[in-house]
Design a protein around this motif. Structure first.
Motif, PDB file in Angstrom:
ATOM      1  N   CYS A  84       7.123   3.897  11.180  1.00 10.36           N
ATOM      2  CA  CYS A  84       6.203   3.630  12.292  1.00 10.36           C
ATOM      3  C   CYS A  84       6.065   2.136  12.569  1.00 10.36           C
ATOM      4  N   GLY A  85       6.702   1.296  11.760  1.00 13.82           N
ATOM      5  CA  GLY A  85       6.614  -0.151  11.917  1.00 13.82           C
ATOM      6  C   GLY A  85       6.285  -0.828  10.606  1.00 13.82           C
ATOM      7  N   LYS A  86       6.195  -2.138  10.667  1.00 15.13           N
ATOM      8  CA  LYS A  86       5.917  -2.957   9.493  1.00 15.13           C
ATOM      9  C   LYS A  86       4.400  -3.021   9.295  1.00 15.13           C
ATOM     10  N   ILE A  87       3.955  -2.912   8.036  1.00 19.27           N
ATOM     11  CA  ILE A  87       2.522  -2.989   7.738  1.00 19.27           C
ATOM     12  C   ILE A  87       2.272  -3.927   6.560  1.00 19.27           C
ATOM     13  N   GLY A  88       1.041  -4.332   6.425  1.00 17.76           N
ATOM     14  CA  GLY A  88       0.565  -5.063   5.269  1.00 17.76           C
ATOM     15  C   GLY A  88      -0.727  -4.411   4.819  1.00 17.76           C
ATOM     16  N   VAL A  89      -0.997  -4.424   3.537  1.00 17.93           N
ATOM     17  CA  VAL A  89      -2.208  -3.805   3.002  1.00 17.93           C
ATOM     18  C   VAL A  89      -2.877  -4.786   2.049  1.00 17.93           C
ATOM     19  N   LEU A  90      -4.190  -4.928   2.203  1.00 13.68           N
ATOM     20  CA  LEU A  90      -4.984  -5.741   1.289  1.00 13.68           C
ATOM     21  C   LEU A  90      -6.037  -4.851   0.652  1.00 13.68           C
ATOM     22  N   ILE A  91      -6.436  -5.186  -0.551  1.00 12.05           N
ATOM     23  CA  ILE A  91      -7.437  -4.420  -1.283  1.00 12.05           C
ATOM     24  C   ILE A  91      -8.732  -5.224  -1.338  1.00 12.05           C
ATOM     25  N   CYS A  92      -9.812  -4.620  -0.879  1.00  3.94           N
ATOM     26  CA  CYS A  92     -11.176  -5.071  -1.066  1.00  3.94           C
ATOM     27  C   CYS A  92     -11.372  -6.567  -0.833  1.00  3.94           C
ATOM     28  N   TYR A  93     -11.638  -7.299  -1.874  1.00  4.66           N
ATOM     29  CA  TYR A  93     -11.983  -8.715  -1.846  1.00  4.66           C
ATOM     30  C   TYR A  93     -10.906  -9.566  -1.174  1.00  4.66           C
ATOM     31  N   ASP A  94      -9.657  -9.143  -1.214  1.00  4.45           N
ATOM     32  CA  ASP A  94      -8.561  -9.906  -0.598  1.00  4.45           C
ATOM     33  C   ASP A  94      -8.805 -10.119   0.891  1.00  4.45           C
ATOM     34  N   VAL A  95      -9.443  -9.188   1.552  1.00  4.99           N
ATOM     35  CA  VAL A  95      -9.682  -9.293   2.999  1.00  4.99           C
ATOM     36  C   VAL A  95     -10.512 -10.532   3.308  1.00  4.99           C
TER      37      VAL A  95
END
Length: 97
Positions: A84-95
């Motif tokens: 569906c495309g390129k994604i990035g994921v951050l967890i909790c505090y990283d945002v």
């Protein structure tokens, strides 16, 4: 207690991968503890509908995660390819960073 929870991470990953194939969907898992060698990390997975998966780590652990649980932060922000495309994921505090 958190180290006991980490014993379920591999089994959860297998279940999510089975779901991606069974339901023909991509899944971004919630984060979970994982012990690698001597260290524990807060990790999640991108599980793709073809059965492949990639792991991502929380980079900025909270002070409590470090002092109470001995958790270590990861060291890489990455993007991951999906159908569906390129994604990035951050967890909790990283945002917040």
């Amino acid at each position: 207690a958190i180290r006991s929870l980490a014993s379920y991470t591999d089994r959860l990953l297998e279940t999510f991968v089975d779901f991606t194939i069974t339901y023909n969907i991509n899944i971004i898992t919630g984060s979970m503890p994982q012990i690698i060698g001597e260290h524990m990390y807060n990790v999640g997975y991108l599980c793709r509908r073809d059965g492949s998966y990639e792991r991502y780590e929380k980079l900025h652990i909270t002070p409590a995660e470090g002092s109470a649980w001995g958790m270590k932060g990861g060291n890489q922000v990455k993007t991951m390819e999906t159908d569906c495309g390129k994604i990035g994921v951050l967890i909790c505090y990283d945002v917040e960073f």
